[in-house]
Design a protein around this motif. Structure first.
Motif, PDB file in Angstrom:
ATOM      1  N   LYS A 138       0.814  -1.217   0.000  1.00 37.22           N
ATOM      2  CA  LYS A 138       0.000   0.000   0.000  1.00 37.22           C
ATOM      3  C   LYS A 138       0.848   1.268   0.000  1.00 37.22           C
ATOM      4  N   SER A 139       2.096   1.189  -0.438  1.00 41.93           N
ATOM      5  CA  SER A 139       2.951   2.372  -0.507  1.00 41.93           C
ATOM      6  C   SER A 139       2.383   3.374  -1.498  1.00 41.93           C
ATOM      7  N   ASN A 140       2.555   4.653  -1.182  1.00 38.24           N
ATOM      8  CA  ASN A 140       2.077   5.730  -2.045  1.00 38.24           C
ATOM      9  C   ASN A 140       2.956   6.955  -1.806  1.00 38.24           C
ATOM     10  N   PRO A 141       2.752   8.061  -2.509  1.00 38.56           N
ATOM     11  CA  PRO A 141       3.629   9.217  -2.345  1.00 38.56           C
ATOM     12  C   PRO A 141       3.650   9.838  -0.936  1.00 38.56           C
ATOM     13  N   ASP A 142       2.640   9.546  -0.110  1.00 37.81           N
ATOM     14  CA  ASP A 142       2.618  10.105   1.243  1.00 37.81           C
ATOM     15  C   ASP A 142       3.130   9.140   2.305  1.00 37.81           C
TER      16      ASP A 142
END
Length: 124
Positions: free
Chosen positions: A35-39
């Motif tokens: 679930k990695s994302n830019p935030d």
């Protein structure tokens, strides 16, 4: 008797979570969190420990060993390989090496990750 607690995550503040996760993924071989994302980005260890990286606006990197911007966290990694080889590989990945080295260089080295967090590599 203190409560039984198991460490489940360590999260570092940084300006670019995906970039810092990529550095530590290459350095440790941990698997990227799905679930990695830019935030927020993370890495998963087999035993369930998550190493997380969260975006902070106006992030200020620590100034180690000084305390004008405190380090707030210091991570140590045991290494089985030759410290010179591991250090060289980490420097190629984007780590820095502060001039101040408080340990015997044959036993431990202080480096900084691309966001400025200090960490040690320690001969096991």
């Amino acid at each position: 008797m203190p409560p039984h607690m198991k460490l489940s995550a360590i999260t570092l503040d940084c300006p670019d979570p995906l970039a810092l996760a990529a550095f530590y993924q290459q350095a440790t071989g941990l698997e990227p969190h799905p679930k990695s994302n830019p935030d927020f980005a993370g890495l998963n260890r087999e035993d369930g420990l998550v190493m997380g990286f969260q975006r902070v606006d106006d992030y200020r990197a620590p100034h180690w060993p000084g305390q004008s911007v405190p380090q707030q966290l210091h991570i140590c990694f045991k290494v089985e390989e030759d410290l010179d080889e591991v250090e060289g590989r980490l420097l190629e990945l984007g780590a820095g090496k502060p001039d101040h080295q408080p340990h015997d260089a044959a036993k431990a080295r202080v480096l900084t990750d691309p966001a400025g967090h200090p960490f040690c590599i320690v001969s096991s």
